[in-house]
Design a protein around this motif. Structure first.
Motif, PDB file in Angstrom:
ATOM      1  N   ILE A 150       0.797  -1.247   0.041  1.00  0.00           N
ATOM      2  CA  ILE A 150       0.095  -0.132  -0.144  1.00  0.00           C
ATOM      3  C   ILE A 150       0.885   1.417   0.051  1.00  0.00           C
ATOM      4  O   ILE A 150       1.608   1.297   0.841  1.00  0.00           O
ATOM      5  CB  ILE A 150      -0.861   0.079   1.251  1.00  0.00           C
ATOM      6  N   TYR A 166      -1.339  -1.312  -4.061  1.00  0.00           N
ATOM      7  CA  TYR A 166      -2.662  -0.157  -3.859  1.00  0.00           C
ATOM      8  C   TYR A 166      -1.784   1.041  -4.004  1.00  0.00           C
ATOM      9  O   TYR A 166      -1.678   1.607  -2.847  1.00  0.00           O
ATOM     10  CB  TYR A 166      -3.306  -0.564  -2.739  1.00  0.00           C
ATOM     11  N   VAL A 351      -4.672   5.651   4.467  1.00  0.00           N
ATOM     12  CA  VAL A 351      -5.429   4.455   3.767  1.00  0.00           C
ATOM     13  C   VAL A 351      -5.486   3.628   4.854  1.00  0.00           C
ATOM     14  O   VAL A 351      -6.607   2.737   4.873  1.00  0.00           O
ATOM     15  CB  VAL A 351      -4.631   4.036   2.508  1.00  0.00           C
ATOM     16  N   VAL A 355      -8.966   1.523   6.278  1.00  0.00           N
ATOM     17  CA  VAL A 355      -9.387   0.055   6.093  1.00  0.00           C
ATOM     18  C   VAL A 355      -9.568  -0.672   7.500  1.00  0.00           C
ATOM     19  O   VAL A 355     -10.645  -1.313   7.436  1.00  0.00           O
ATOM     20  CB  VAL A 355      -7.862  -0.673   5.312  1.00  0.00           C
ATOM     21  N   ARG A 370      -6.982  -6.980   2.278  1.00  0.00           N
ATOM     22  CA  ARG A 370      -6.902  -7.138   0.803  1.00  0.00           C
ATOM     23  C   ARG A 370      -8.258  -7.220   0.194  1.00  0.00           C
ATOM     24  O   ARG A 370      -8.641  -6.621  -0.620  1.00  0.00           O
ATOM     25  CB  ARG A 370      -5.997  -8.279   0.320  1.00  0.00           C
ATOM     26  N   LEU A 373      -9.964  -3.658   0.489  1.00  0.00           N
ATOM     27  CA  LEU A 373      -9.494  -2.865  -0.650  1.00  0.00           C
ATOM     28  C   LEU A 373     -10.008  -3.373  -2.082  1.00  0.00           C
ATOM     29  O   LEU A 373     -10.333  -2.526  -2.874  1.00  0.00           O
ATOM     30  CB  LEU A 373      -7.838  -2.756  -0.708  1.00  0.00           C
ATOM     31  N   ASP A 374     -10.057  -4.456  -2.185  1.00  0.00           N
ATOM     32  CA  ASP A 374     -10.591  -5.047  -3.581  1.00  0.00           C
ATOM     33  C   ASP A 374     -11.965  -5.082  -3.584  1.00  0.00           C
ATOM     34  O   ASP A 374     -12.626  -5.048  -4.503  1.00  0.00           O
ATOM     35  CB  ASP A 374     -10.126  -6.417  -3.663  1.00  0.00           C
ATOM     36  N   VAL A 379     -11.246   5.477  -0.280  1.00  0.00           N
ATOM     37  CA  VAL A 379     -10.745   6.185   0.772  1.00  0.00           C
ATOM     38  C   VAL A 379     -10.300   7.647   0.560  1.00  0.00           C
ATOM     39  O   VAL A 379      -9.981   7.846  -0.559  1.00  0.00           O
ATOM     40  CB  VAL A 379      -9.103   5.574   0.945  1.00  0.00           C
ATOM     41  N   ARG A 389      -9.846   4.492  -4.959  1.00  0.00           N
ATOM     42  CA  ARG A 389     -10.394   3.230  -5.067  1.00  0.00           C
ATOM     43  C   ARG A 389      -9.775   2.531  -6.214  1.00  0.00           C
ATOM     44  O   ARG A 389      -9.772   2.887  -7.204  1.00  0.00           O
ATOM     45  CB  ARG A 389     -11.852   3.474  -5.488  1.00  0.00           C
ATOM     46  N   TRP A 390      -9.439   1.235  -5.842  1.00  0.00           N
ATOM     47  CA  TRP A 390      -8.764   0.416  -6.584  1.00  0.00           C
ATOM     48  C   TRP A 390      -9.648  -0.678  -7.330  1.00  0.00           C
ATOM     49  O   TRP A 390     -10.208  -1.503  -6.714  1.00  0.00           O
ATOM     50  CB  TRP A 390      -7.413  -0.363  -5.811  1.00  0.00           C
TER      51      TRP A 390
END
Length: 439
Positions: A150, A166, A351, A355, A370, A373-374, A379, A389-390
């Motif tokens: 990250i 990320y 970040v 989370v 993970r 995030l996925d 954020v 945003r990933w």
């Protein structure tokens, strides 16, 4: 997201302004083992010890090169340790202490892999806010253990392709594309002076993407040793080329990390017979200290464009970082709020905090981090970046950068020896990068 953590699984081996609320943070899980167990430069800010319940400490790692003959980023692990002291003084994250492991990658591929293996051994839930050019060495280790990376510094293309990465900024791709766009209308021939390394090999096409978008010819690619003590020959060759060709005086773009200042010492002496040649570069290769040391308003940086990822250090969005440094890193000269590495580490821990908060009172592990995030978590970073945003279907996936979700850069210029904003707001380099030949 429901705000609850899933059951634990076992790991294998344009321009726009911003106004958002600043938040900070970090996370991790696992037991802490003595740093002496590995022959890598490591440190730790200890938290509580204990069993496997919700009161276990949260463990993360931050790494960067230190004490080397090339680029060094000691402020990144130092900021991470200060962050842990700050969080733990307030009761930790959700009542759990934060352990920050640090590691020195020595600008070496073997050491970078050792840092990654230590993160696996210590059951780190993430590697946060780190710097290394040896993605091919450390990413396979992290990916094998499914540990997210990250807020890397953005040195390598892998940071924008790995499903475990990320990034919080656009890395070198955005900086160089934005710089090329800025130089296209104001420079004759452009010469890029960059490290003769794997990471350096990726830089020319990125600068060229910006130059080409403005109808400018490609830059001349001039390689240089990243740990040289003098660049007299490189300076002379760059100046000679800058004085030839159509479009008026040329521009020299040194992107040599910590050695940019060394290059500029040589360049200043050699440029006496080339007064019209301008320079330009990116933050991380130059800061106000570098400009002062090179002569300020009378030095070779005067009039130079410099691209960065974030607002200038005087922006109120950095107040939280400055407060942390004052309270927990006062007197540590490595931790400078104006340093791009320190800033990136601060945002990366922001970040992580988001989370952890999204997971509520459930488990914090590499898997749950993970998945959050996925899973579409967005954020906010208090105006330091766009909301992050990933996904793997973002705008730059088609050109090989599926994880590059923040292509904004700021454009600054050196005026009267001071680094100031050249434009209000940010420049979005997405369209420029979409046309880059990065295959």
């Amino acid at each position: 997201m429901t705000g609850r953590r899933p059951i634990r699984s076992t790991h294998p081996g344009g321009l726009r302004g911003r106004s958002r609320a600043t938040r900070t943070g970090v996370l991790s899980a696992g037991a802490l083992v003595a740093c002496a167990s590995l022959a890598v430069g490591c440190g730790v800010v200890p938290g509580a010890t204990g069993g496997s319940g919700d009161d276990d400490p949260i463990t993360v790692m931050t790494w960067a090169p230190q004490d080397t003959g090339a680029t060094n980023k000691p402020g990144m692990p130092a900021l991470a340790q200060a962050y842990a002291r700050w969080v733990n003084s307030q009761g930790g994250l959700g009542g759990r202490k934060l352990n920050v492991l640090t590691c020195n990658d020595h600008n070496d591929s073997v050491a970078a892999a050792k840092c990654a293996r230590r993160a696996v051994k210590e059951d780190a839930v993430a590697v946060v806010g780190s710097y290394s050019q040896y993605a091919d060495s450390f990413f396979p280790v992290l990916e094998g253990a499914r540990i997210p990376y990250i807020g890397g510094y953005g040195l390598t293309n892998t940071e924008f392709t790995s499903p475990l990465s990320y990034p919080v900024n656009g890395g070198q791709p955005a900086l160089l594309a934005g710089l090329g766009s800025a130089l296209a209308d104001s420079c004759g021939p452009v010469t890029l002076v960059r490290p003769d390394t794997i990471a350096g090999d990726q830089l020319p096409v990125l600068l060229d993407s910006g130059l080409s978008s403005g109808g400018h010819e490609r830059a001349h690619d001039q390689r240089a040793a990243e740990d040289a003590t003098s660049y007299d020959d490189q300076s002379g060759r760059a100046l000679a080329r800058a004085g030839t060709g159509p479009g008026g005086p040329g521009c020299v773009v040194p992107v040599l990390g910590d050695r940019t200042g060394t290059f500029m010492d040589s360049f200043r002496r050699a440029s006496e017979d080339h007064p019209d040649v301008r320079t330009a570069t990116v933050l991380g290769s130059v800061d106000q200290t570098t400009i002062n040391a090179s002569g300020g308003a009378s030095g070779p940086y005067e009039g130079a464009y410099v691209t960065g990822w974030y607002p200038s250090v005087g922006d109120p969005a950095w107040d939280g970082l400055k407060k942390l440094i004052k309270e927990q890193a006062f007197g540590n000269n490595d931790v400078d709020a104006a340093d791009a590495g320190v800033q990136t580490t601060w945002i990366a821990y922001t970040v992580l905090k988001e989370v952890v908060e999204s997971l509520g009172d459930g488990e914090v592990s590499a898997d749950t981090v993970r998945r959050a995030l996925d899973g579409g978590l967005e954020v906010g970073t208090g105006g330091l970046t766009p909301d992050l945003r990933w996904t793997f279907a973002d705008k730059l996936a088609s050109v090989g950068f599926p994880r590059l979700v923040n292509a904004d850069v700021t454009l600054q210029v050196v005026r009267d020896g001071r680094l100031v904003s050249a434009r209000q707001g940010t420049v979005d380099t997405t369209r420029t990068l979409q046309n880059a030949d990065v295959a």
